[in-house]
Design an enzyme around this catalytic site. Structure first.
Site, short mmCIF file in Angstrom:
data_model
loop_
_atom_site.label_atom_id
_atom_site.label_comp_id
_atom_site.label_asym_id
_atom_site.label_seq_id
_atom_site.Cartn_x
_atom_site.Cartn_y
_atom_site.Cartn_z
N SER A 87 -75.58 -40.65 -71.47
CA SER A 87 -76.31 -39.44 -71.84
C SER A 87 -77.75 -39.56 -71.37
O SER A 87 -78.30 -40.66 -71.32
CB SER A 87 -76.28 -39.28 -73.36
OG SER A 87 -77.15 -38.26 -73.77
N TYR B 292 -77.72 -43.43 -81.53
CA TYR B 292 -76.97 -42.84 -80.41
C TYR B 292 -77.68 -43.13 -79.09
O TYR B 292 -77.06 -43.59 -78.12
CB TYR B 292 -76.85 -41.34 -80.63
CG TYR B 292 -76.13 -40.63 -79.50
CD1 TYR B 292 -74.74 -40.62 -79.44
CD2 TYR B 292 -76.84 -39.96 -78.50
CE1 TYR B 292 -74.08 -39.98 -78.41
CE2 TYR B 292 -76.18 -39.32 -77.48
CZ TYR B 292 -74.80 -39.32 -77.44
OH TYR B 292 -74.14 -38.69 -76.41
#
Length: 176
Positions: free
Chosen positions: A81, A114
């Site tokens: 990401s 994350y």
């Protein structure tokens, strides 16, 4: 075949079962992830976001490395990401701080967990490519695009609202 990246035992069982099939493995896509989950320890004593998003993939690849090498040409695809850019895994002195990867409940923030897991994915992919490409196994880390719409946001209502507002501007997994 069942695989639960939140359990190192499940990963061991999965890889043993896969190896028993004697199948080749030309593409391994590491795409599992959780986002916004509350702090929780896995049965292995690690913070769940780190284990599911990174360590589980790391262990899976390690256990399947021989199969990948025998299957060459082979490819590992780490779905990461852009959020990896918004974190650090070094302390104030610039040294790696491994405690940041599986933090205590007091030190935990879901988005940072994350982001750190996705940074680890990129670092892992780069190192895998360095080590395995001479054997015909290529590793790439990829960003799926502008918040491709999935259900990854389901753990917290704030993320659900943000993802809903962004939905018209995201990619879809469904062909239109």
């Amino acid at each position: 075949m069942t695989l639960d990246l939140e359990s190192l035992q499940s990963i061991r069982e999965f890889t043993a079962a896969f190896k028993s099939t004697n199948l080749s493995l030309h593409v391994l896509i590491c795409n599992a992830a959780i986002l916004g989950a509350p702090w929780q320890l896995t049965e292995d004593g690690l913070e769940s976001t780190f284990q599911v998003n990174h360590l589980g993939h790391f262990y899976l690849i390690k256990l399947l490395e021989g199969v990948l090498r025998r299957s060459a040409p082979a490819r590992i695809v780490m779905v990461s990401s852009e959020s990896h850019r918004f974190t650090e895994i070094k302390d104030r002195s610039g040294k790696l701080d491994f405690n940041m990867l599986s933090p205590s409940k007091k030190e935990y923030w879901a988005m940072l967990a994350y982001n750190r897991s996705k940074l680890c994915n990129i670092l892992l992919s780069n190192e895998l490519n360095r080590r395995l490409s001479p054997y015909g196994v290529i590793s790439n880390a990829v960003h799926p695009g502008n918040m491709m719409y999935t259900s990854i946001h389901r753990n917290w209502w704030v993320y659900t609202v943000l993802f809903t507002l962004a939905r018209p501007f995201t990619k879809s997994m469904v062909s239109e």
